[in-house]
Write an enzyme that holds these catalytic residues in place. Sequence first.
Site, PDB file in Angstrom:
ATOM      1  N   ALA A   1       0.814  -1.215   0.000  1.00  0.00           N
ATOM      2  CA  ALA A   1       0.000   0.000   0.000  1.00  0.00           C
ATOM      3  C   ALA A   1       0.847   1.264   0.000  1.00  0.00           C
ATOM      4  CB  ALA A   1      -0.938   0.008   1.207  1.00  0.00           C
TER       5      ALA A   1
ATOM      6  N   ILE B   1       6.233   2.861  -2.928  1.00  0.00           N
ATOM      7  CA  ILE B   1       6.961   1.887  -3.742  1.00  0.00           C
ATOM      8  C   ILE B   1       6.062   0.700  -4.056  1.00  0.00           C
ATOM      9  CG2 ILE B   1       8.882   0.235  -3.780  1.00  0.00           C
ATOM     10  CD1 ILE B   1      10.394   2.233  -1.941  1.00  0.00           C
TER      11      ILE B   1
ATOM     12  N   HIS C   1      24.170  -0.216  -0.806  1.00  0.00           N
ATOM     13  CA  HIS C   1      23.028   0.546  -1.331  1.00  0.00           C
ATOM     14  C   HIS C   1      22.789   1.819  -0.525  1.00  0.00           C
ATOM     15  CE1 HIS C   1      19.346   1.327  -3.485  1.00  0.00           C
ATOM     16  NE2 HIS C   1      18.596   1.176  -2.415  1.00  0.00           N
TER      17      HIS C   1
END
Length: 311
Positions: free
Chosen positions: A9, A12, A177
Amino acid sequence: MKVAVLGAAGGIGQALALLLKTQLPAGSKLSLYDIAPVTPGVAVDLSHIPTDVEVKGFAGEDPTAALEGADVVLISAGVARKPGMDRSDLFNINAGIVRNLVEKCAATSPKALIGIITNPVNTTVAIAAEVLKKAGVYDKNRLFGVTTLDVIRSETFVAAAKGLNVADVKVNVIGGHSGVTILPLLSQIEGVSFTDEEVAALTTRIQNAGTEVVEAKAGGGSATLSMGQAACRFGLSLVRGLQGEANVVECAYVDGGSEHAEFFAQPVVLGKNGVEQVLAYGDVSAFEANARDAMLDTLKADIDLGIEFVK
């Protein structure tokens, strides 16, 4: 083929779910889970799109129903970055969310390929690994940190800087990352040369691209749409590998026996068991070698944080 999105939801999650609904192979099942009560409605909304992908939505505290029979699980649940926050600020909230969801994966879909999108990925993947180890179901070839956003940003920025067709630009991104742990191997791009200044500027822009989006959205969110696209690309590659397609290669943050750190992003061949082969990332420039070596303390500290969290 069943793909589950946990955190469906969110910004992303909804973008990812839309892309998967339109791009998964015919006959696939798409299972959406989020704690938010809107989630079944997201599934109904997507179900009106005319593709042969069955969508179901699940809300509440327990994702078990969404996970049953899943071949691929993509986890994007958590809070997003806001201005002034870095990815490590997210740790205090998102660490517990990832731990709890991966515990459910271990119990319900222990053979699934798990892609972790939730930041800080350097740490949340280590958390996931420790949870799976505790449950006795850890398979290093089935757990991935999704770093594809760094790859697509690199390809986009390089193409723009050099006036190239972006479809022809391929960039490997190694390390981790976040921030300095993101290392695009610009020296390896075929047929393109850069000045030292261009390399430094492009590398910095790629490393700070998430902050660029957070600031541009002025408190209204983080990189949700580009991350949704990146996660879809990676998720579809996992599916293609599971279906037996040959030569499916993506960069991912994996427990791949790297000499540098317990988890390290580099190119991997994907197949029916997840990681079929970890590929050497090849020769690097002096700039890249220095950047790689300089990031390792940060990367290892991020990993240790995740391991200690579960212990």
